[in-house]
Design a protein around this motif. Structure first.
Motif, PDB file in Angstrom:
ATOM      1  N   TYR A 113      -0.149 -25.421  33.384  1.00  0.00           N
ATOM      2  CA  TYR A 113       0.923 -24.427  33.464  1.00  0.00           C
ATOM      3  C   TYR A 113       2.260 -25.154  33.523  1.00  0.00           C
ATOM      4  CZ  TYR A 113      -2.760 -21.113  33.888  1.00  0.00           C
ATOM      5  OH  TYR A 113      -3.874 -20.370  33.601  1.00  0.00           O
ATOM      6  N   ALA A 114       3.134 -24.799  32.617  1.00  0.00           N
ATOM      7  CA  ALA A 114       4.376 -25.552  32.433  1.00  0.00           C
ATOM      8  C   ALA A 114       5.286 -25.455  33.651  1.00  0.00           C
ATOM      9  CB  ALA A 114       5.104 -25.059  31.187  1.00  0.00           C
ATOM     10  N   ASP A 115       5.415 -24.242  34.207  1.00  0.00           N
ATOM     11  CA  ASP A 115       6.335 -24.054  35.323  1.00  0.00           C
ATOM     12  C   ASP A 115       5.812 -22.931  36.219  1.00  0.00           C
ATOM     13  OD1 ASP A 115       7.000 -21.640  33.962  1.00  0.00           O
ATOM     14  OD2 ASP A 115       8.625 -22.642  32.901  1.00  0.00           O
ATOM     15  N   PHE A 116       6.529 -22.672  37.291  1.00  0.00           N
ATOM     16  CA  PHE A 116       6.061 -21.698  38.266  1.00  0.00           C
ATOM     17  C   PHE A 116       6.045 -20.292  37.680  1.00  0.00           C
ATOM     18  CE2 PHE A 116       6.700 -19.001  42.127  1.00  0.00           C
ATOM     19  CZ  PHE A 116       5.504 -19.315  42.754  1.00  0.00           C
ATOM     20  N   GLY A 117       6.996 -19.986  36.828  1.00  0.00           N
ATOM     21  CA  GLY A 117       7.018 -18.669  36.203  1.00  0.00           C
ATOM     22  C   GLY A 117       5.768 -18.408  35.389  1.00  0.00           C
ATOM     23  N   GLU A 118       5.298 -19.430  34.678  1.00  0.00           N
ATOM     24  CA  GLU A 118       4.088 -19.285  33.891  1.00  0.00           C
ATOM     25  C   GLU A 118       2.870 -19.093  34.795  1.00  0.00           C
ATOM     26  OE1 GLU A 118       3.203 -21.324  29.801  1.00  0.00           O
ATOM     27  OE2 GLU A 118       2.418 -22.634  31.386  1.00  0.00           O
ATOM     28  N   VAL A 174      -5.478 -28.006  36.175  1.00  0.00           N
ATOM     29  CA  VAL A 174      -4.411 -28.307  37.120  1.00  0.00           C
ATOM     30  C   VAL A 174      -3.509 -27.082  37.191  1.00  0.00           C
ATOM     31  CG1 VAL A 174      -2.433 -29.760  37.677  1.00  0.00           C
ATOM     32  CG2 VAL A 174      -4.480 -30.786  36.636  1.00  0.00           C
ATOM     33  N   TYR A 175      -3.489 -26.433  38.348  1.00  0.00           N
ATOM     34  CA  TYR A 175      -2.671 -25.233  38.501  1.00  0.00           C
ATOM     35  C   TYR A 175      -1.287 -25.535  39.080  1.00  0.00           C
ATOM     36  CZ  TYR A 175      -6.735 -22.363  37.402  1.00  0.00           C
ATOM     37  OH  TYR A 175      -7.804 -21.780  36.759  1.00  0.00           O
ATOM     38  N   ILE A 176      -1.097 -26.722  39.625  1.00  0.00           N
ATOM     39  CA  ILE A 176       0.247 -27.096  40.069  1.00  0.00           C
ATOM     40  C   ILE A 176       1.128 -27.180  38.824  1.00  0.00           C
ATOM     41  CG2 ILE A 176       1.655 -28.838  41.220  1.00  0.00           C
ATOM     42  CD1 ILE A 176      -0.902 -29.735  42.671  1.00  0.00           C
ATOM     43  N   PRO A 177       2.265 -26.477  38.799  1.00  0.00           N
ATOM     44  CA  PRO A 177       3.106 -26.486  37.594  1.00  0.00           C
ATOM     45  C   PRO A 177       3.521 -27.903  37.188  1.00  0.00           C
ATOM     46  CG  PRO A 177       3.781 -24.727  39.085  1.00  0.00           C
ATOM     47  CD  PRO A 177       2.780 -25.551  39.832  1.00  0.00           C
ATOM     48  N   GLN A 178       3.477 -28.153  35.893  1.00  0.00           N
ATOM     49  CA  GLN A 178       3.842 -29.466  35.385  1.00  0.00           C
ATOM     50  C   GLN A 178       5.281 -29.830  35.748  1.00  0.00           C
ATOM     51  OE1 GLN A 178       1.560 -31.593  33.440  1.00  0.00           O
ATOM     52  NE2 GLN A 178       0.256 -30.152  34.575  1.00  0.00           N
ATOM     53  N   ALA A 179       6.165 -28.854  35.751  1.00  0.00           N
ATOM     54  CA  ALA A 179       7.559 -29.126  36.100  1.00  0.00           C
ATOM     55  C   ALA A 179       7.685 -29.601  37.541  1.00  0.00           C
ATOM     56  CB  ALA A 179       8.408 -27.871  35.881  1.00  0.00           C
ATOM     57  N   ASP A 180       6.855 -29.070  38.433  1.00  0.00           N
ATOM     58  CA  ASP A 180       6.896 -29.486  39.829  1.00  0.00           C
ATOM     59  C   ASP A 180       6.312 -30.885  40.009  1.00  0.00           C
ATOM     60  OD1 ASP A 180       8.017 -27.045  40.404  1.00  0.00           O
ATOM     61  OD2 ASP A 180       6.161 -26.150  41.153  1.00  0.00           O
ATOM     62  N   LEU A 181       5.245 -31.196  39.273  1.00  0.00           N
ATOM     63  CA  LEU A 181       4.705 -32.556  39.320  1.00  0.00           C
ATOM     64  C   LEU A 181       5.791 -33.556  38.938  1.00  0.00           C
ATOM     65  CD1 LEU A 181       1.218 -32.065  37.583  1.00  0.00           C
ATOM     66  CD2 LEU A 181       1.618 -32.455  40.022  1.00  0.00           C
ATOM     67  N   GLN A 182       6.499 -33.250  37.865  1.00  0.00           N
ATOM     68  CA  GLN A 182       7.546 -34.156  37.398  1.00  0.00           C
ATOM     69  C   GLN A 182       8.688 -34.245  38.400  1.00  0.00           C
ATOM     70  OE1 GLN A 182       9.078 -33.094  33.542  1.00  0.00           O
ATOM     71  NE2 GLN A 182      10.381 -34.906  33.368  1.00  0.00           N
ATOM     72  N   ARG A 183       9.066 -33.113  38.957  1.00  0.00           N
ATOM     73  CA  ARG A 183      10.184 -33.084  39.905  1.00  0.00           C
ATOM     74  C   ARG A 183       9.930 -33.965  41.123  1.00  0.00           C
ATOM     75  NH1 ARG A 183      12.060 -27.635  43.279  1.00  0.00           N
ATOM     76  NH2 ARG A 183      13.413 -28.706  44.784  1.00  0.00           N
TER      77      ARG A 183
END
Length: 277
Positions: A113-118, A174-183
């Protein structure tokens, strides 16, 4: 809406109060019919050794049964015949059942999932319909209640994701948003290695805080619903919050021990739920 109930034996589909002694008897048959529909479809998407194509084909057969209900025809299977009776009796929007199937189909083909919104959009299909269906059964589907239920259901789904980071990794998800992993500077390699360092703890503290605020935002619904229904929901909200607290106390290391509620947790939670009324 309702998450893990005491003594429940399955963990992969925990959003229904089937078997709970708190659920008024007059609702149990209807709730069970919806549960068995959802549990069966969830198993088609997630259990066994079927290929993705076979899973989607099986879920398409479920959609065909919903289409028969929509056309006023008798479904082919007993499971959907019982569901049709419940939908008719309580005037449940059939689209809510279709939304659940959408989530199960998505589980077959989507693993990131790309981001939390998704991710929240996924929860709109996988979790929120549960609460909405139950509110229709309970005769309490007002706009305010539906919105509050969505907050609770999404939070409960997120809690399940945070509990099951290690379990989901073994399934390739992986359900943790990818944007959050990167952040927060966390990589999927760290999940694979079960690394629970400072970056991981900061990431999960952020997720837990956001989830807790969402759960709290919907919690007035637990005070608005009457009798044993309200009591069960208060117990569920408190239980979800307790799991988040266990995550926090473990320094967010769900790799070594999955945080969950045990037999010793329930008496205190029940006491708190009773006092809140």
């Amino acid at each position: 809406m309702f998450d893990i109930t005491p003594g429940q034996s399955v963990e992969h589909y925990e959003n229904f109060p089937v078997g709970s002694m708190l659920l008024p008897r007059r609702y149990r048959k209807a709730v069970a019919s919806v549960y068995h529909f959802a549990r069966h479809a969830d198993d088609l998407a997630d259990e066994g050794d079927a290929t993705p194509a076979e899973r989607l084909q099986a879920l398409a057969a479920c959609r065909a049964e919903l289409a028969r209900i929509e056309r006023g025809e008798t479904p082919q299977t007993a499971r959907y015949q019982a569901l049709a009776t419940t939908i008719t009796q309580y005037q449940i929007p059939l689209g809510l059942c279709g939304d659940l199937l959408t989530a199960f189909e998505q589980d077959v083909v989507k693993t990131r999932y790309a981001d939390f919104g998704e991710l929240v959009q996924y929860c709109r299909h996988s979790a929120n319909p549960v609460g909405r269906i139950l509110l229709h059964i309970f005769g309490a589907a007002t706009p305010t209640h539906l919105a509050q239920s969505d907050g609770i259901c999404t939070a409960l789904q997120l809690i399940n994701f945070w509990q099951d980071v290690a379990v989901d990794w073994q399934k390739g998800r992986v359900y943790i948003p990818q944007a959050d992993l990167q952040r927060f500077g966390v990589t999927e390699a760290m999940i694979a290695q079960q690394t629970s360092d400072v970056a991981w703890r900061r990431l999960m503290a952020f997720q837990v805080d956001r989830t807790r605020r969402m759960l709290k935002g919907g919690s007035p619904l637990a005070m608005a619903l009457p009798g044993r229904i309200g009591l069960e929901l208060r117990l569920t909200v408190l239980g979800g919050d307790a799991v988040l607290e266990k995550l926090k106390r473990s320094d967010y290391d769900m790799f070594r021990q999955r945080p969950k509620l045990g037999a010793t947790d329930w008496p205190g939670l029940l006491w708190r739920a009773l006092r809140k009324r």
